[in-house]
Design an enzyme around this catalytic site. Sequence first.
Site, PDB file in Angstrom:
ATOM      1  N   ARG A 131       0.731  -1.182   0.335  1.00 40.05           N
ATOM      2  CA  ARG A 131       0.057   0.104  -0.062  1.00 40.05           C
ATOM      3  C   ARG A 131       0.987   1.103   0.135  1.00 40.05           C
ATOM      4  NH1 ARG A 131      -4.989   2.192  -1.239  1.00 40.05           N
ATOM      5  NH2 ARG A 131      -5.376   4.165   0.043  1.00 40.05           N
ATOM      6  N   GLU A 132       1.835   1.266   0.655  1.00 37.70           N
ATOM      7  CA  GLU A 132       2.770   2.490   0.876  1.00 37.70           C
ATOM      8  C   GLU A 132       3.610   2.781  -0.237  1.00 37.70           C
ATOM      9  OE1 GLU A 132       2.722   4.690   3.376  1.00 37.70           O
ATOM     10  OE2 GLU A 132       1.794   3.698   4.982  1.00 37.70           O
TER      11      GLU A 132
END
Length: 361
Positions: free
Chosen positions: A224-225
């Site tokens: 996600r990051e």
Amino acid sequence: AEEFAVALSLKSHPEARVWHDRVPVNALNERVLQWRLAIYLKDKDYEGLRDAIQSLPVAIRQGNQWRYWLARAQEITGNALVAQQLYEDLSDERHYYGFLASARLQKPVSLEHEKLEVSVVQLEQIRNHPSVQRAYELIQLERWVDARREWNHLLTQLDGEEQKVAAYLASEWGWHDQAIWTLAQIGHFDAVGIRFPLAYKDILGRASQAAGIDENWALAITRRESNFRHDAYSSAGARGLMQILPGTAKQLDTKNNSWRRLNDPSVNVRLGTHYLSRLKHRFENNWLLATASYNAGYYRVREWLPEEPVYADEWVETIPYHETRDYVKAVLSYQQIYRMLGGNEDNLFEQVVDMTIVETE
């Protein structure tokens, strides 16, 4: 009416519903609808929620979120058979609400994935493209920005089918962020193996074990990051695979945490997994709250904790920050996908549907 409805909803003001009712149907948008949902959930008005969803335009109420919450409202108000059918329809889909629905039914999760098949001829045609060859050489020189520029230029010259092949090739090179981004650009979401690679698995596995956290959680956070882009950076100054802020790095490690050091995968992952472990411990081992904190900050999440217990799925929907709300849903979904790719068929969301969120000392 829209601005008053949202502003008053944020403050849990009793007049919020009045203003929501004044927003005309043709002016409904995601922001207004999200806070309308939050009001019903905070008030525990499941009958009102059921009726409100059923009165929405068909195009809206067929969305994943509204199908799930209609099922939940039907279930709580005693319409078990209707709820079960709604859950069944959702449970075969690969997303946050589909995983929640599967957990409600206690049935196996569906990944709905397919392997991206490309022929040798297709692969060689793309491999021999001048832009591809230039991008490859730039990668060898670790000129990542130039390589991405070359890749972006390449995609403008390819049709959708050729872009799929290019994504396959980028994945084969281990250039996972570009493979993920390329598939997203053309809306090809079922190639789960490429979209959720086990990138940096050795580093993430060792660091997760040392920090005492679930490796799949660390993979999900990293996906996600940064989409596994080791040199990723944000406007806020976050760096690397797990997007560590220099200030956070300084708290975790007194060494000189230059941007070059934070871009080092082993350093970044060690700091990121250690930070996740610390957040989880501070929230009494609640990884869902730790996930929200990784995005919004520990003290901000503490402000959002209710005085009385609230079901976790309801609490997630009432997170005030749009970014954090979507972040938590995405990370939980990614964690489930990584569990299944690793051979664990258990539904993580069974823990979520049984979880309650409440303020602690």
